[in-house]
Design an enzyme around this catalytic site. Structure first.
Site, PDB file in Angstrom:
ATOM      1  N   LYS A 113     -14.406  36.446 -83.561  1.00 54.39           N
ATOM      2  CA  LYS A 113     -14.580  37.700 -82.689  1.00 54.39           C
ATOM      3  C   LYS A 113     -16.148  37.678 -82.343  1.00 54.39           C
ATOM      4  O   LYS A 113     -16.566  38.149 -81.395  1.00 54.39           O
ATOM      5  CB  LYS A 113     -13.955  38.530 -83.136  1.00 54.39           C
ATOM      6  CG  LYS A 113     -12.563  38.848 -83.076  1.00 54.39           C
ATOM      7  CD  LYS A 113     -11.921  39.966 -83.371  1.00 54.39           C
ATOM      8  CE  LYS A 113     -10.228  40.121 -83.276  1.00 54.39           C
ATOM      9  NZ  LYS A 113      -9.830  41.217 -83.585  1.00 54.39           N
ATOM     10  N   LYS A 199      -3.706  29.556 -80.852  1.00 50.54           N
ATOM     11  CA  LYS A 199      -2.712  30.532 -80.925  1.00 50.54           C
ATOM     12  C   LYS A 199      -2.619  31.439 -79.544  1.00 50.54           C
ATOM     13  O   LYS A 199      -3.484  31.641 -78.874  1.00 50.54           O
ATOM     14  CB  LYS A 199      -2.833  31.326 -82.322  1.00 50.54           C
ATOM     15  CG  LYS A 199      -3.676  32.355 -82.033  1.00 50.54           C
ATOM     16  CD  LYS A 199      -3.584  33.457 -83.277  1.00 50.54           C
ATOM     17  CE  LYS A 199      -4.955  34.494 -83.013  1.00 50.54           C
ATOM     18  NZ  LYS A 199      -4.980  35.408 -83.810  1.00 50.54           N
ATOM     19  N   LYS A 202      -3.766  38.216 -77.434  1.00 49.49           N
ATOM     20  CA  LYS A 202      -3.807  39.387 -76.287  1.00 49.49           C
ATOM     21  C   LYS A 202      -5.144  39.144 -75.781  1.00 49.49           C
ATOM     22  O   LYS A 202      -5.517  39.785 -74.581  1.00 49.49           O
ATOM     23  CB  LYS A 202      -3.972  40.664 -77.364  1.00 49.49           C
ATOM     24  CG  LYS A 202      -2.772  40.983 -77.606  1.00 49.49           C
ATOM     25  CD  LYS A 202      -2.742  42.638 -78.285  1.00 49.49           C
ATOM     26  CE  LYS A 202      -2.427  42.647 -79.754  1.00 49.49           C
ATOM     27  NZ  LYS A 202      -2.796  43.386 -80.757  1.00 49.49           N
TER      28      LYS A 202
HETATM   29  P1  TYM Z   1      -2.835  41.793 -84.254  1.00 50.83           P
HETATM   30  O1  TYM Z   1      -2.674  43.235 -83.339  1.00 50.83           O
HETATM   31  O2  TYM Z   1      -3.655  40.888 -83.697  1.00 50.83           O
HETATM   32  O3  TYM Z   1      -1.225  41.241 -84.123  1.00 50.83           O
HETATM   33  C1  TYM Z   1      -0.026  41.973 -84.804  1.00 50.83           C
HETATM   34  C2  TYM Z   1       0.910  41.230 -85.435  1.00 50.83           C
HETATM   35  O4  TYM Z   1       1.316  39.969 -84.612  1.00 50.83           O
HETATM   36  C3  TYM Z   1       0.924  38.557 -85.334  1.00 50.83           C
HETATM   37  N1  TYM Z   1       0.491  37.771 -84.260  1.00 50.83           N
HETATM   38  C4  TYM Z   1       1.317  36.528 -84.091  1.00 50.83           C
HETATM   39  N2  TYM Z   1       2.173  35.940 -84.542  1.00 50.83           N
HETATM   40  C5  TYM Z   1       2.543  34.581 -84.386  1.00 50.83           C
HETATM   41  N3  TYM Z   1       1.887  34.122 -83.230  1.00 50.83           N
HETATM   42  C6  TYM Z   1       0.966  34.469 -82.600  1.00 50.83           C
HETATM   43  N4  TYM Z   1       0.225  33.776 -81.659  1.00 50.83           N
HETATM   44  C7  TYM Z   1       0.393  35.941 -83.092  1.00 50.83           C
HETATM   45  N5  TYM Z   1      -0.637  36.600 -82.599  1.00 50.83           N
HETATM   46  C8  TYM Z   1      -0.405  37.757 -83.192  1.00 50.83           C
HETATM   47  C9  TYM Z   1       0.035  38.992 -86.176  1.00 50.83           C
HETATM   48  O5  TYM Z   1      -0.268  38.219 -87.338  1.00 50.83           O
HETATM   49  C10 TYM Z   1       0.180  40.330 -86.642  1.00 50.83           C
HETATM   50  O6  TYM Z   1       1.291  40.525 -87.551  1.00 50.83           O
HETATM   51  N6  TYM Z   1      -5.298  43.151 -88.194  1.00 50.83           N
HETATM   52  C11 TYM Z   1      -3.911  43.012 -87.757  1.00 50.83           C
HETATM   53  C12 TYM Z   1      -3.486  44.512 -87.406  1.00 50.83           C
HETATM   54  C13 TYM Z   1      -3.402  45.354 -88.664  1.00 50.83           C
HETATM   55  C14 TYM Z   1      -2.496  45.376 -89.715  1.00 50.83           C
HETATM   56  C15 TYM Z   1      -3.130  46.054 -90.960  1.00 50.83           C
HETATM   57  C16 TYM Z   1      -1.318  44.134 -90.074  1.00 50.83           C
HETATM   58  C17 TYM Z   1      -4.421  46.272 -89.102  1.00 50.83           C
HETATM   59  N7  TYM Z   1      -4.115  46.868 -90.314  1.00 50.83           N
HETATM   60  C18 TYM Z   1      -2.206  46.072 -92.031  1.00 50.83           C
HETATM   61  C19 TYM Z   1      -0.951  44.428 -91.383  1.00 50.83           C
HETATM   62  C20 TYM Z   1      -1.003  45.218 -92.254  1.00 50.83           C
HETATM   63  C21 TYM Z   1      -4.251  42.662 -86.032  1.00 50.83           C
HETATM   64  O7  TYM Z   1      -4.950  42.330 -85.681  1.00 50.83           O
HETATM   65  O8  TYM Z   1      -2.794  42.126 -85.875  1.00 50.83           O
END
Ligand code: TYM
Length: 336
Positions: A113, A199, A202
């Site tokens: 990022k 991957k 968003k």
């Molecule tokens: P975020 O918002 O990027 O994504 C949310 C969840 O979706 C999963 N994910 C995917 N799984 C499979 N294939 C993909 N292409 C893909 N893109 C996203 C992510 O692994 C995630 O489970 N840092 C985290 C948010 C967060 C969080 C937390 C998660 C903040 N605090 C505490 C768990 C516990 C994030 O940016 O996810």
């Protein structure tokens, strides 16, 4: 016996896509039956890169509506907004002071990022995994169900908990519970439709790279039709030379609810011209009920607010207990 607990969250930045659904939300829907589930919108994380204040609240409601539309049941799970629980930011500060800087500098997501942000890298972006550790450890979950890309952040969370326990607790009375990541074998890494080695994300500038959960049928059909493929005939899983083929077959398997063996047998002889419309129709059918419910929920703000208010109260109670325990362990004079 008390149920085991899970905790997870999603950032309200942009539209949620099939990766978020198959890698995360779909699993939570299954897990909420057996586990005490805490699920939140990570809106404090959403401002670690430049954001639009006019969209933040709306995007937060959209993610809440998506959780519910996908089948998260507020009677079973606690759904809340991260910024409604001030303990997240407060515990993150305490963790900041025991976390070595070089643990953060080597985080893959930060490095990726930071490159995109150029000159404009905030301290928040570097500190992001410390806040995530606070998100998790406040609720003492047994398991944290996430997609593969979060693995490194969960390892850091475990390291921070272990370090704090070592410095300020004892083996018999650890201050923090060390959670386990839960990353399912299938769907944990849904890949981009334009490049099977990246991957689905968003933040990819190309809309064509992902299927958003709110995409209408004609858009889904078009995106799958244009999805990158290869000139081979016949379709099969697990070929490193054919990442797009593996990804699209996996999507078909998960969205149709079939086994891998059944999909492998069904698609072995197929060409892309036959498979792509089949996959698109399957995705449209799987998303139709979610989209219908989502539209209904987005029209009922009062209901969404009630769910988040109730969830926030429950989350605050639990989070404050952990925060207080950490403050006592660190030696703070507690308010009387
Ligand atoms: P975020 O918002 O990027 O994504 C949310 C969840 O979706 C999963 N994910 C995917 N799984 C499979 N294939 C993909 N292409 C893909 N893109 C996203 C992510 O692994 C995630 O489970 N840092 C985290 C948010 C967060 C969080 C937390 C998660 C903040 N605090 C505490 C768990 C516990 C994030 O940016 O996810």
């Amino acid at each position: 016996m008390a149920k085991q607990r899970i905790l997870s969250g999603i950032q309200p930045t942009g539209n949620l896509h099939l990766g978020n659904y198959l890698g995360a939300i779909r699993n939570w829907v299954d897990l909420q039956e057996e586990y005490d589930a805490f699920l939140f919108m990570a809106d404090l994380h959403a401002i670690t890169v430049p954001h639009d204040p006019k969209r933040l609240a709306e995007d937060t409601y959209k993610v809440a509506a998506t959780y519910l539309a996908c089948g998260i049941d507020p009677e079973k799970a606690t759904i809340f907004v991260q910024s409604h629980v001030s303990a997240h930011a407060e515990l993150a500060w305490l963790f900041n002071c025991i976390t070595p800087l070089n643990w953060l500098e080597r985080m893959i997501q930060f490095k990726e990022k930071a490159v995109k942000q150029g000159e404009n890298v905030s301290i928040g972006l570097l500190d992001y995994p410390v806040l995530q550790s606070a998100d998790i450890l406040l609720y003492e979950p047994d398991l944290v169900p996430v997609g593969e890309d979060q693995k490194q952040h969960l390892e850091l969370t475990r390291d921070i908990a272990a370090r704090l326990n070592f410095q300020f607790g004892s083996e018999e009375t650890p201050v923090l519970k060390v959670p386990e990541p839960m990353i399912r074998a299938e769907g944990a890494r849904v890949m981009s439709l334009t490049d099977g080695s990246k991957k689905m994300s968003k933040s990819d500038p190309s809309e064509q790279s992902r299927i958003d959960l709110t995409d209408p049928p004609e858009v889904i059909l078009k995106k799958f039709k244009r999805a990158k493929t290869d000139p081979e005939r016949g379709l099969w899983f697990d070929d490193p030379a054919r990442p797009e083929c593996h990804n699209l077959l996996t999507l078909y398997m998960l969205l149709s609810g079939q086994t891998k063996a059944a999909v492998a047998a069904e698609c072995r002889e197929m060409g892309w011209g036959q498979f792509k419309p089949l996959l698109a129709e399957t995705a449209v059918a799987a998303l139709a009920p979610i989209q219908a419910r989502y539209t209904e929920l987005m029209g009922d703000r009062t209901y969404l607010e009630t769910v988040l208010k109730t969830g926030g109260e429950k989350a605050r109670t639990l989070a404050n207990q952990t925060l207080d325990r950490v403050k006592v362990a660190l030696g703070y004079a507690m308010p009387l």
